[in-house]
Design an enzyme around this catalytic site. Structure first.
Site, short mmCIF file in Angstrom:
data_model
loop_
_atom_site.label_atom_id
_atom_site.label_comp_id
_atom_site.label_asym_id
_atom_site.label_seq_id
_atom_site.Cartn_x
_atom_site.Cartn_y
_atom_site.Cartn_z
N THR A 12 23.14 39.50 52.36
CA THR A 12 22.55 39.28 53.68
C THR A 12 23.39 38.36 54.54
OG1 THR A 12 20.32 39.63 52.80
CG2 THR A 12 20.48 38.43 54.87
N SER A 53 23.43 42.50 46.96
CA SER A 53 23.39 41.99 45.60
C SER A 53 22.66 42.88 44.60
CB SER A 53 22.83 40.56 45.57
OG SER A 53 21.46 40.53 45.92
N THR A 86 21.14 37.24 47.86
CA THR A 86 20.22 36.35 47.15
C THR A 86 19.41 37.03 46.05
OG1 THR A 86 18.51 36.71 48.83
CG2 THR A 86 20.00 34.82 49.14
N ASP A 87 19.28 38.36 46.09
CA ASP A 87 18.41 39.02 45.11
C ASP A 87 18.88 38.80 43.67
OD1 ASP A 87 16.77 39.93 47.09
OD2 ASP A 87 17.42 42.02 47.01
#
Length: 322
Positions: A12, A53, A86-87
């Site tokens: 992101t 991610s 971030t995932d």
């Protein structure tokens, strides 16, 4: 002058939102165009990936590990910053923390809002990560995750919210430190885990989550010939419904490594209860309890152990439980 390697992997932090509110990758990473000016810091930037991610694989993590190892051994870098979606950021951070010896700072960061959204947090988190990587007190702390003015240990940090900018939290322990406008403050240093350098990263290790009334049906469906291990997200302190625990015995009898963690957000799984399906009974049967990590990190740790040649039950148990 500190020489810091910047590795952009996508996520992101490098994406943009369109008129319909859909967020997707850019052809070129906007973070590469960000001109950070810090006194006494030289930045060397590489776009090593441009992946959301959820697209990151264990093979990609291995590429990152090898790139960092080369940077510190032969290229005289003093630290590294990795931007990442971030995932799965916590998984990549944990993989690197478990396969690289502590020493020069490795800092991971990302963003919850894309590069052109109102209140984007990417540039600020990126600057914060560089500050931490260049700080003398960041040495020998393992891989760090820096977002929203907080510094977290890769070993314990996890994503706790789908969209909030303070999503990364460390259950039980709390953050290692924080950033102010002028200072970087560390509260404590987490204990060092065991490191294993690996050159391959193969293994089929699924995660199964326990629930009330769970039978052994899910476990019975698993093909033992295609299974290298399994991680169970158990109830409470580390317990299973009795029928499920009976089906688990089939895996143990076949020599399949079984690792147990708690599905609870806080606390530590340990073999306490001695009833059928209780943690004490499971431990005595050969189930390994992964110390203070969640299921996705326990999975990575087991795969790392297997690829490092830990084959005997005692070797694996010692690695998984420390």
């Amino acid at each position: 002058m500190k020489k810091i390697l910047i590795l952009h992997t996508g996520g992101t932090i490098s994406m943009a939102e369109d008129a319909q509110g859909h967020v997707s990758p850019n052809e070129s990473n906007p973070m590469s165009a960000v001109n950070m000016q810090l006194d006494e810091v030289e930045l060397v930037t590489e776009d090593i990936f441009n992946l959301p991610s959820p697209h990151i694989t264990l093979s990609d993590m291995l590429v990152l590990k090898n790139r960092l190892k080369k940077a510190f051994l032969t290229e005289s870098f003093d630290g590294a910053v990795i931007t990442h979606g971030t995932d799965t950021l916590e998984e990549t951070a944990f993989f690197l923390d478990t396969t690289l010896e502590r020493g020069k700072p490795i800092v991971m960061t990302g963003a919850m809002r894309s590069s052109n959204e109102l209140g984007t947090d990417g540039i600020y988190n990126f600057l914060s990560a560089i500050r931490v990587a260049a700080d003398e007190h960041s040495h020998d702390r393992g891989v760090l995750v820096v977002m929203n003015d907080e510094i977290h240990s890769a070993r314990y940090v996890t994503k706790t919210h789908t969209t909030n900018v303070s999503t990364f939290q460390t259950p039980t322990h709390g953050p290692l430190g924080l950033l102010t406008k002028n200072k970087i403050i560390y509260f404590h240093n987490d204990s060092e885990n065991q490191h294993l350098d690996v050159h391959s990263i193969h293994g089929n290790v699924p995660i199964v989550k326990a629930f009330a009334g769970m039978s052994g049906q899910i476990l019975d469906l698993l093909d033992l010939d295609k299974l290298d291990g399994i991680v169970i997200e158990a109830l409470g302190a580390g317990n299973l419904p009795p029928i499920a625990s009976q089906s688990l015995q089939r895996l143990l009898d076949a020599g399949v490594p079984v690792v147990l963690v708690s599905r609870c957000f806080n606390g530590i799984a340990e073999p306490v209860y001695a009833y059928q399906g209780g943690g004490s009974q499971l431990y005595d049967a050969g189930v390994m309890f992964a110390d203070e990590v969640n299921s996705q990190k326990a999975r990575l740790k087991l795969i790392i152990g297997l690829n490092a040649g830990l084959e005997t039950p005692s070797q694996l148990r010692n690695f998984m439980e420390n």
